[in-house]
Design an enzyme around this catalytic site. Structure first.
Site, short mmCIF file in Angstrom:
data_model
loop_
_atom_site.label_atom_id
_atom_site.label_comp_id
_atom_site.label_asym_id
_atom_site.label_seq_id
_atom_site.Cartn_x
_atom_site.Cartn_y
_atom_site.Cartn_z
N ARG A 115 1.60 7.26 8.88
CA ARG A 115 2.17 8.49 9.42
C ARG A 115 1.09 9.20 10.38
O ARG A 115 1.45 10.18 10.96
CB ARG A 115 1.79 9.33 8.01
CG ARG A 115 3.17 9.26 7.20
CD ARG A 115 4.44 10.11 7.75
NE ARG A 115 5.72 9.75 7.15
CZ ARG A 115 6.83 9.90 7.56
NH1 ARG A 115 7.09 10.66 8.62
NH2 ARG A 115 7.70 9.39 6.95
N GLU A 157 13.33 9.30 4.78
CA GLU A 157 12.15 9.30 4.74
C GLU A 157 11.25 9.23 5.90
O GLU A 157 10.11 9.69 6.01
CB GLU A 157 11.53 8.15 3.82
CG GLU A 157 10.07 7.95 3.40
CD GLU A 157 9.92 6.80 2.29
OE1 GLU A 157 9.61 7.04 1.31
OE2 GLU A 157 9.91 5.55 2.80
N TYR A 198 7.31 1.54 2.69
CA TYR A 198 7.22 3.09 2.70
C TYR A 198 7.56 3.00 4.29
O TYR A 198 7.04 2.28 5.16
CB TYR A 198 6.04 3.36 2.42
CG TYR A 198 5.71 5.09 2.88
CD1 TYR A 198 6.16 6.16 2.13
CD2 TYR A 198 5.39 5.43 4.06
CE1 TYR A 198 6.30 7.49 2.60
CE2 TYR A 198 5.40 6.68 4.60
CZ TYR A 198 5.81 7.65 3.53
OH TYR A 198 5.66 9.03 4.18
N HIS A 199 8.62 4.03 4.54
CA HIS A 199 9.18 4.25 5.94
C HIS A 199 8.30 5.34 6.57
O HIS A 199 8.33 6.48 6.26
CB HIS A 199 10.64 4.45 5.94
CG HIS A 199 11.18 4.21 7.29
ND1 HIS A 199 10.84 4.52 8.58
CD2 HIS A 199 12.19 3.52 7.29
CE1 HIS A 199 11.69 4.10 9.37
NE2 HIS A 199 12.50 3.45 8.98
N GLY A 200 7.53 4.92 7.53
CA GLY A 200 6.84 5.98 8.54
C GLY A 200 7.92 6.70 9.59
O GLY A 200 8.89 6.08 9.39
#
Length: 244
Positions: free
Chosen positions: A148, A110, A37-39
Site C-alpha cells: 500500500r 479492495e 491481499y490486493h494492493g
C-alpha cells in the site's frame, strides 16, 4: 513466460526492492490456491510469478477482473503473465490439472478503497472458498509488506467513488505512486482442505490468516517514507523473517 519472468527479474533488481519469504509453503508439484491481499496495483503478484518461475520452475495462474479485457494492450500482458478472468468452474479445472492459482477476493474494490490500515475488504465473497472446497486443495495466504506504500489511491471523494463503483464496477479513483519502497511478499502456512467447512466458514478462516499476517509483519498504519527506509534497514526484515 520465460521472457516475462526475466524482464520482471530485471525490474526487481533495479527499480523495486523485492523479496519473498515462505516460498517453501508452495508445493513443489501439485495444486494450491494462493489467496492474497490486493494492493492499489497487484504488482507483487507479477513479481511473485516471476520469482516462482525462476526459482521453482512453476507457473502461477492468476485471476484478474473482467474489466481488464477492455484495456488496450492488456491481452498481450495477460498472455505473458497467464492472467484470465475465470469462473468458479474454470478455476476448479485449473487446480484439478495440478496448477498453482492465485485469487484476490477483494479484487478491484479492495484495490480502490483499501488504505494503509491493511483492512481486508472482501465483503461476503466466498467464490474462492467454493473453488478450494470443490477442487480439494490447500489455500496459501499471502501478504506483501508495504504494497500500500508503493502505490496508493487518492483519498478525496472515496464515498462518492464507492457509490459510482457499485454501479459501474470499474475503478474510478486515481492511482499515484511508484515509490521505491521495500516490498516483501510473505506466503503463510497452508490451510489444508477440510471438507467439513462451509464456504462461509472457510472464508472467515482465510480472512483471519491474512489479518494475522498483517498483524505480525506489516507496520500499521503504513508510512511511505518508512517503507522506503526499509530498503536500507536489514534488521527490520530479518526480524520479519524470524516470525515466519
Amino acid at each position: 513466460m520465460e521472457n516475462g519472468s526475466a524482464f520482471l527479474a530485471v525490474i526487481n533488481s533495479t527499480l523495486i526492492c523485492y523479496e519473498v519469504s515462505g516460498l517453501e509453503n508452495l508445493p513443489e508439484d501439485g495444486p494450491a490456491l494462493i489467496i492474497y491481499y490486493h494492493g492499489a496495483l497487484p504488482i507483487d503478484m507479477y513479481y511473485l510469478t516471476a520469482e516462482t518461475m525462476l526459482k521453482r520452475n512453476r507457473l502461477i495462474h492468476t485471476i484478474g477482473d473482467r474489466f481488464l479485457d477492455r484495456i488496450p494492450g492488456w491481452r498481450l500482458v495477460s498472455r505473458v503473465m497467464n492472467v484470465t478472468s475465470g469462473s468458479v468452474q474454470s478455476c476448479v479445472e485449473t487446480l484439478r490439472a495440478g496448477e498453482l492459482l492465485s485469487i484476490a477476493p477483494g479484487g478491484v474494490y479492495e484495490a480502490q478503497f483499501g488504505d494503509n490500515t491493511y483492512e481486508v475488504l472482501w465483503k461476503k465473497r466466498t467464490g474462492f472458498a467454493r473453488v478450494a472446497l470443490e477442487a480439494q486443495v490447500p489455500i496459501v495466504p499471502m501478504l506483501t509488506v508495504n504494497i500500500r506504500e508503493c502505490f496508493r489511491t487518492v483519498a478525496v471523494g472515496k464515498s462518492v467513488c464507492a457509490r459510482i463503483y457499485n454501479i459501474l464496477k470499474v475503478p474510478v479513483l486515481p492511482i499515484y505512486g511508484g515509490f521505491p519502497v521495500k516490498l516483501h511478499t510473505i506466503l503463510g502456512k497452508p490451510i489444508p482442505h477440510d471438507a467439513s467447512l462451509t464456504p462461509e466458514e472457510l472464508q472467515e478462516k482465510v480472512v483471519a490468516a491474512i489479518a494475522d499476517l498483517v498483524k505480525q509483519h506489516q507496520r500499521v498504519p503504513g508510512d511511505i517514507l518508512q517503507a522506503i527506509g526499509d530498503r536500507f534497514d536489514s534488521k527490520h526484515f530479518l526480524q520479519q523473517k524470524e516470525k515466519i
